[in-house]
Scaffold this motif. Structure first.
Motif, PDB file in Angstrom:
ATOM      1  N   ASN A  83      -1.782  12.173  -0.685  1.00  0.00           N
ATOM      2  CA  ASN A  83      -2.853  11.381  -1.279  1.00  0.00           C
ATOM      3  C   ASN A  83      -2.441   9.917  -1.266  1.00  0.00           C
ATOM      4  O   ASN A  83      -1.388   9.562  -1.797  1.00  0.00           O
ATOM      5  CB  ASN A  83      -3.123  11.815  -2.717  1.00  0.00           C
ATOM      6  CG  ASN A  83      -3.699  13.201  -2.783  1.00  0.00           C
ATOM      7  OD1 ASN A  83      -4.547  13.557  -1.976  1.00  0.00           O
ATOM      8  ND2 ASN A  83      -3.245  13.990  -3.734  1.00  0.00           N
ATOM      9  N   PRO A  84      -3.254   9.043  -0.684  1.00  0.00           N
ATOM     10  CA  PRO A  84      -2.918   7.619  -0.671  1.00  0.00           C
ATOM     11  C   PRO A  84      -2.880   7.054  -2.086  1.00  0.00           C
ATOM     12  O   PRO A  84      -3.627   7.489  -2.957  1.00  0.00           O
ATOM     13  CB  PRO A  84      -4.065   6.982   0.117  1.00  0.00           C
ATOM     14  CG  PRO A  84      -4.748   8.094   0.824  1.00  0.00           C
ATOM     15  CD  PRO A  84      -4.508   9.333   0.009  1.00  0.00           C
ATOM     16  N   ILE A  85      -2.027   6.064  -2.288  1.00  0.00           N
ATOM     17  CA  ILE A  85      -2.050   5.342  -3.560  1.00  0.00           C
ATOM     18  C   ILE A  85      -2.974   4.141  -3.459  1.00  0.00           C
ATOM     19  O   ILE A  85      -3.389   3.598  -4.470  1.00  0.00           O
ATOM     20  CB  ILE A  85      -0.646   4.933  -4.028  1.00  0.00           C
ATOM     21  CG1 ILE A  85       0.041   4.026  -3.010  1.00  0.00           C
ATOM     22  CG2 ILE A  85       0.201   6.151  -4.343  1.00  0.00           C
ATOM     23  CD1 ILE A  85       1.321   3.393  -3.512  1.00  0.00           C
ATOM     24  N   GLU A  86      -3.291   3.737  -2.208  1.00  0.00           N
ATOM     25  CA  GLU A  86      -4.257   2.669  -1.991  1.00  0.00           C
ATOM     26  C   GLU A  86      -4.821   2.802  -0.578  1.00  0.00           C
ATOM     27  O   GLU A  86      -4.083   3.031   0.369  1.00  0.00           O
ATOM     28  CB  GLU A  86      -3.587   1.299  -2.155  1.00  0.00           C
ATOM     29  CG  GLU A  86      -4.564   0.159  -2.189  1.00  0.00           C
ATOM     30  CD  GLU A  86      -3.897  -1.173  -2.515  1.00  0.00           C
ATOM     31  OE1 GLU A  86      -4.551  -2.200  -2.293  1.00  0.00           O
ATOM     32  OE2 GLU A  86      -2.749  -1.188  -2.985  1.00  0.00           O
ATOM     33  N   GLY A  87      -6.136   2.672  -0.471  1.00  0.00           N
ATOM     34  CA  GLY A  87      -6.780   2.762   0.835  1.00  0.00           C
ATOM     35  C   GLY A  87      -7.143   4.198   1.180  1.00  0.00           C
ATOM     36  O   GLY A  87      -7.105   5.066   0.313  1.00  0.00           O
ATOM     37  N   TYR A 100       1.065   4.976   0.941  1.00  0.00           N
ATOM     38  CA  TYR A 100       1.504   6.231   0.334  1.00  0.00           C
ATOM     39  C   TYR A 100       2.786   5.964  -0.436  1.00  0.00           C
ATOM     40  O   TYR A 100       3.488   4.998  -0.172  1.00  0.00           O
ATOM     41  CB  TYR A 100       1.786   7.283   1.412  1.00  0.00           C
ATOM     42  CG  TYR A 100       0.577   7.665   2.215  1.00  0.00           C
ATOM     43  CD1 TYR A 100      -0.324   8.609   1.740  1.00  0.00           C
ATOM     44  CD2 TYR A 100       0.324   7.081   3.448  1.00  0.00           C
ATOM     45  CE1 TYR A 100      -1.445   8.964   2.471  1.00  0.00           C
ATOM     46  CE2 TYR A 100      -0.797   7.430   4.187  1.00  0.00           C
ATOM     47  CZ  TYR A 100      -1.671   8.371   3.688  1.00  0.00           C
ATOM     48  OH  TYR A 100      -2.783   8.716   4.422  1.00  0.00           O
ATOM     49  N   GLN A 101       3.094   6.866  -1.362  1.00  0.00           N
ATOM     50  CA  GLN A 101       4.336   6.740  -2.130  1.00  0.00           C
ATOM     51  C   GLN A 101       5.298   7.828  -1.691  1.00  0.00           C
ATOM     52  O   GLN A 101       4.942   9.007  -1.624  1.00  0.00           O
ATOM     53  CB  GLN A 101       4.049   6.857  -3.614  1.00  0.00           C
ATOM     54  CG  GLN A 101       5.215   6.437  -4.468  1.00  0.00           C
ATOM     55  CD  GLN A 101       4.765   6.216  -5.895  1.00  0.00           C
ATOM     56  OE1 GLN A 101       4.131   7.066  -6.478  1.00  0.00           O
ATOM     57  NE2 GLN A 101       5.098   5.068  -6.447  1.00  0.00           N
ATOM     58  N   GLY A 102       6.536   7.415  -1.378  1.00  0.00           N
ATOM     59  CA  GLY A 102       7.582   8.354  -1.010  1.00  0.00           C
ATOM     60  C   GLY A 102       8.217   8.986  -2.236  1.00  0.00           C
ATOM     61  O   GLY A 102       7.866   8.662  -3.375  1.00  0.00           O
ATOM     62  N   ILE A 107       7.189   2.579  -1.066  1.00  0.00           N
ATOM     63  CA  ILE A 107       5.825   2.530  -0.539  1.00  0.00           C
ATOM     64  C   ILE A 107       5.894   2.584   0.989  1.00  0.00           C
ATOM     65  O   ILE A 107       6.585   1.777   1.616  1.00  0.00           O
ATOM     66  CB  ILE A 107       5.088   1.253  -0.981  1.00  0.00           C
ATOM     67  CG1 ILE A 107       5.081   1.130  -2.514  1.00  0.00           C
ATOM     68  CG2 ILE A 107       3.667   1.230  -0.405  1.00  0.00           C
ATOM     69  CD1 ILE A 107       4.442   2.292  -3.239  1.00  0.00           C
ATOM     70  N   VAL A 108       5.152   3.524   1.554  1.00  0.00           N
ATOM     71  CA  VAL A 108       5.054   3.683   3.006  1.00  0.00           C
ATOM     72  C   VAL A 108       3.649   3.236   3.401  1.00  0.00           C
ATOM     73  O   VAL A 108       2.658   3.840   2.983  1.00  0.00           O
ATOM     74  CB  VAL A 108       5.278   5.157   3.428  1.00  0.00           C
ATOM     75  CG1 VAL A 108       5.158   5.296   4.939  1.00  0.00           C
ATOM     76  CG2 VAL A 108       6.625   5.662   2.934  1.00  0.00           C
TER      77      VAL A 108
END
Length: 113
Positions: A83-87, A100-102, A107-108
């Motif tokens: 699940n994206p954290i943004e976008g 995305y969060q690793g 942040i990836v």
């Protein structure tokens, strides 16, 4: 001069390795011990990530972010089981991006420009 790798301090080495292998297709290149640190390099083509797990020192990765350029952002978004954290979003200049969060809050970012 060429970029060689990004290094990330992690809490659980095997969890981080598994995350990047499963979601992004990385392979383990080399693993070794240096003093109290276990170090693993993962590679995918020209991209190299170094994971460092220390027995005595953990450094927060909350502010680390790195970005990979991809040809078709939406294909990656559809393919990843994350699940994206943004976008995903399109920026004012037309670039498309998703974050995305690793496993250690790094942040990836995936980017299509």
């Amino acid at each position: 001069m060429n970029w060689h790798h990004i290094g990330i301090y992690v809490r659980e080495l095997e969890r981080s390795i598994s995350f990047y292998q499963k979601h992004f297709g990385f392979s383990e290149e080399i693993r070794f011990q240096h003093e109290d640190e276990e170090i693993v390099f993962l590679t995918k083509g020209p991209i190299r990530i170094e994971f460092i797990q220390s027995e005595t020192d953990y450094r927060s990765t909350e502010q680390i972010h790195f970005c990979w350029q991809v040809d078709e952002l939406q294909q990656w978004v559809d393919r990843l089981d994350l699940n994206p954290i943004e976008g995903p979003m399109t920026l004012a200049n037309g670039w498309k991006t998703v974050l995305y969060q690793g496993p250690d809050q790094e942040i990836v970012e995936l980017f299509q420009g």
